[in-house]
Design an enzyme around this catalytic site. Structure first.
Site, PDB file in Angstrom:
ATOM      1  N   TRP A  60       0.885  -1.383   0.110  1.00  0.00           N
ATOM      2  CA  TRP A  60      -0.030   0.042   0.147  1.00  0.00           C
ATOM      3  C   TRP A  60       0.866   1.206   0.102  1.00  0.00           C
ATOM      4  CZ3 TRP A  60       0.036   3.964   3.704  1.00  0.00           C
ATOM      5  CH2 TRP A  60      -0.944   5.072   3.326  1.00  0.00           C
ATOM      6  N   GLU A  93      -3.257  -2.865  -2.336  1.00  0.00           N
ATOM      7  CA  GLU A  93      -4.150  -2.387  -1.595  1.00  0.00           C
ATOM      8  C   GLU A  93      -4.592  -1.016  -2.107  1.00  0.00           C
ATOM      9  OE1 GLU A  93      -5.065  -0.862   3.122  1.00  0.00           O
ATOM     10  OE2 GLU A  93      -3.449  -2.456   2.618  1.00  0.00           O
ATOM     11  N   LYS A 121      -6.916   2.852  -2.012  1.00  0.00           N
ATOM     12  CA  LYS A 121      -7.603   3.698  -1.038  1.00  0.00           C
ATOM     13  C   LYS A 121      -8.356   4.854  -1.674  1.00  0.00           C
ATOM     14  CE  LYS A 121      -5.941   5.670   3.334  1.00  0.00           C
ATOM     15  NZ  LYS A 121      -4.989   5.751   4.311  1.00  0.00           N
ATOM     16  N   ASP A 174      -9.536  -2.839   2.120  1.00  0.00           N
ATOM     17  CA  ASP A 174      -9.602  -2.442   3.534  1.00  0.00           C
ATOM     18  C   ASP A 174     -10.729  -1.911   3.547  1.00  0.00           C
ATOM     19  OD1 ASP A 174      -9.364  -0.171   5.391  1.00  0.00           O
ATOM     20  OD2 ASP A 174      -7.023  -1.054   5.367  1.00  0.00           O
ATOM     21  N   HIS A 211     -11.445   1.881   3.404  1.00  0.00           N
ATOM     22  CA  HIS A 211     -10.811   2.497   2.158  1.00  0.00           C
ATOM     23  C   HIS A 211     -11.732   2.951   1.143  1.00  0.00           C
ATOM     24  CE1 HIS A 211      -6.312   1.637   3.270  1.00  0.00           C
ATOM     25  NE2 HIS A 211      -6.771   2.266   4.139  1.00  0.00           N
ATOM     26  N   HIS A 246      -8.465  -6.221   5.207  1.00  0.00           N
ATOM     27  CA  HIS A 246      -8.072  -5.496   6.024  1.00  0.00           C
ATOM     28  C   HIS A 246      -9.289  -5.037   6.779  1.00  0.00           C
ATOM     29  CE1 HIS A 246      -3.323  -4.860   5.158  1.00  0.00           C
ATOM     30  NE2 HIS A 246      -3.621  -5.864   5.191  1.00  0.00           N
ATOM     31  N   ASP A 299     -11.679   6.623   6.666  1.00  0.00           N
ATOM     32  CA  ASP A 299     -10.847   5.703   7.207  1.00  0.00           C
ATOM     33  C   ASP A 299     -10.251   6.259   8.453  1.00  0.00           C
ATOM     34  OD1 ASP A 299      -8.975   3.607   7.027  1.00  0.00           O
ATOM     35  OD2 ASP A 299      -7.299   4.792   6.163  1.00  0.00           O
ATOM     36  N   ASP A 313     -10.095   4.244  11.289  1.00  0.00           N
ATOM     37  CA  ASP A 313      -9.548   2.928  11.757  1.00  0.00           C
ATOM     38  C   ASP A 313      -9.864   2.861  13.404  1.00  0.00           C
ATOM     39  OD1 ASP A 313      -7.831   1.728   9.778  1.00  0.00           O
ATOM     40  OD2 ASP A 313      -6.701   3.712   9.623  1.00  0.00           O
ATOM     41  N   ASP A 343      -6.820  -4.436  10.528  1.00  0.00           N
ATOM     42  CA  ASP A 343      -5.875  -2.994  10.388  1.00  0.00           C
ATOM     43  C   ASP A 343      -6.621  -1.836  11.099  1.00  0.00           C
ATOM     44  OD1 ASP A 343      -4.115  -1.264   9.525  1.00  0.00           O
ATOM     45  OD2 ASP A 343      -4.691  -1.205   7.503  1.00  0.00           O
TER      46      ASP A 343
END
Length: 418
Positions: A187, A226, A228, A259, A262, A286, A294, A296, A326
């Site tokens: 990524w 990956e 985004k 992800d 993302h 992820h 994002d 997280d 992640d």
């Protein structure tokens, strides 16, 4: 502490309730035992790593909070990971970023990293029943800037090409050592705050860089790419978009990483699974929780996560989907964050394995859409929690909320004294 006899009683009731809708609970438990999560090492230390202590994060990476007890050494990180593992049922993997090498206090730039810097990780993982996965690290470096592998500057671009090639070699050695393929995720944050004069230019450069990186064939690692949606400070243009990596993955037979943070918040990640399975060899996940894109956050048992798990099970794709975590939250106890997110992800797959899918498919084939919807709703209140408790009991980890006191004890005795 929940009485073991009560767990068994509730489980027997669950077996009967699920049998009534055609679900074999014992098979679900056996299948659940085969699901391994790839735990992310960076939750324990806020994505700091051991390359150069004290560096601030950059390249679209941010960690909020300053909860005490962050792991500051490789020994502390490993101890925290093992403690978290002791509360998570099943056998799992560990995902490392390149900046977590065992550099022995020496300065090793990213275009000079070697397998020897991860030998102690391989040995430690074998002793502690982990298999390793790996990531190249393009952020938080003087040569990161806004562009790495898509940089028109030959010197900077070649630095990152060499770095990523070395990460693939490290992954190959990890896979060879553990006799199981190492998943190597790529990524990069490359993008632009404003709309560039020519979007195609940078994507052409990135494609050429990837072709160079992937020119060597390896047998003991698998490449994942990956995408985004956008990066912090790079909001208008992302070189490695989902469309770019999907196209590259299909063309070059690479694994596309999804992800869950993302994408646009209204996009269904679950809906992408069936399409990717048709055209790419495997999928890497992820899993995080995007509250505002994002962000997280620690994974919790949300409808989106349940939908994703159900899609994978209904596609009969557990052998083609790799599940990694992640997220990084520094506002709460970090070991607790590990456990909450890991167990939430497992709970989603537990519920998916207990879905009355055969009866649902029968209703659908017979155009009984009322019956299908009714069963989907009633299945939500079936006693899956009793099956989850039995899964924890069988794996000798705390059942229910009883791990909370144990995490608090570890904080009092270990992390709180750092």
């Amino acid at each position: 502490m929940i009485k073991e006899s009560l767990i068994h009683q509730a489980f027997e009731v669950a077996v009967e309730r699920y049998a009534a809708v055609g679900v074999d609970v014992h098979k679900a438990l056996n299948d659940m035992q085969k699901i391994s999560l790839s735990l992310h090492c960076w939750q324990a230390d806020d994505v700091s790593g051991f390359e150069n202590q004290g560096n601030s994060l950059s390249g679209g990476i941010q960690v909020t909070g300053n909860y005490p007890g962050r792991a500051r050494t490789i020994d502390q990180l490993r101890a925290d990971i093992l403690k978290a593992k002791s509360y998570i049922p099943g056998r799992h993997r560990l995902n490392l970023h390149e900046i977590y090498g065992d550099f022995q206090g020496k300065k090793v730039d990213r275009d000079a990293v070697e397998p020897k810097h991860f030998e102690s990780w391989m040995q430690w993982a074998k002793v502690n029943d982990f298999k390793l996965d790996f990531n190249s690290t393009s952020f938080s470096h003087p040569k990161s800037g806004d562009l790495t592998l898509a940089n028109p500057n030959d010197e900077i671009r070649n630095f990152w090409i060499e770095h990523t090639k070395r990460c693939r070699l490290i992954s190959e050695e990890m896979g060879k050592y553990q006799n199981d393929p190492c998943m190597m995720n790529l990524w990069i944050h490359d993008g632009s705050k404003e709309v560039p004069a020519n979007r195609l230019r940078y994507r052409c450069i990135l494609e050429q860089s990837l072709d160079d990186i992937y020119s060597a064939d390896y047998k003991n690692m698998k490449d994942c790419i990956e995408a985004k949606l956008f990066g912090i400070g790079l909001e208008n243009y992302t070189v490695g978009s989902y469309d770019f990596y999907l196209g590259y993955g299909v063309k070059k037979n690479k694994i596309v990483t999804l992800d869950t943070g993302h994408f646009h918040l209204t996009e269904s990640i679950a809906d992408k699974v069936s399409s990717l399975l048709l055209f790419t060899p495997e999928i890497m996940l992820h899993v995080s929780r995007p509250v505002r894109w994002d962000s997280d956050h620690v994974v919790t048992l949300t409808d989106d996560l349940l939908d994703l798990a159900r899609e994978i099970i209904r596609c009969n794709a557990l052998d083609r989907v790799h599940i990694g975590l992640d997220y990084f939250d520094a506002t709460i106890n970090r070991i607790g964050a590990y456990v909450i997110g890991s167990r939430a992800t497992q709970k989603a797959f537990m519920q998916a394995l207990l879905d009355p899918i055969r009866l649902l498919c029968q209703y659908e084939d017979e155009s009984k859409y009322f019956e299908r919807l009714a069963l989907q709703e009633e299945a939500k209140s079936l006693p899956w929690g009793a099956v989850w408790d039995m899964f924890c009991l069988q794996n000798d980890v705390p059942v229910g909320e009883s791990y909370i006191n144990e995490v608090e004890r570890y904080e009092k005795e270990v992390t709180g004294k750092r």
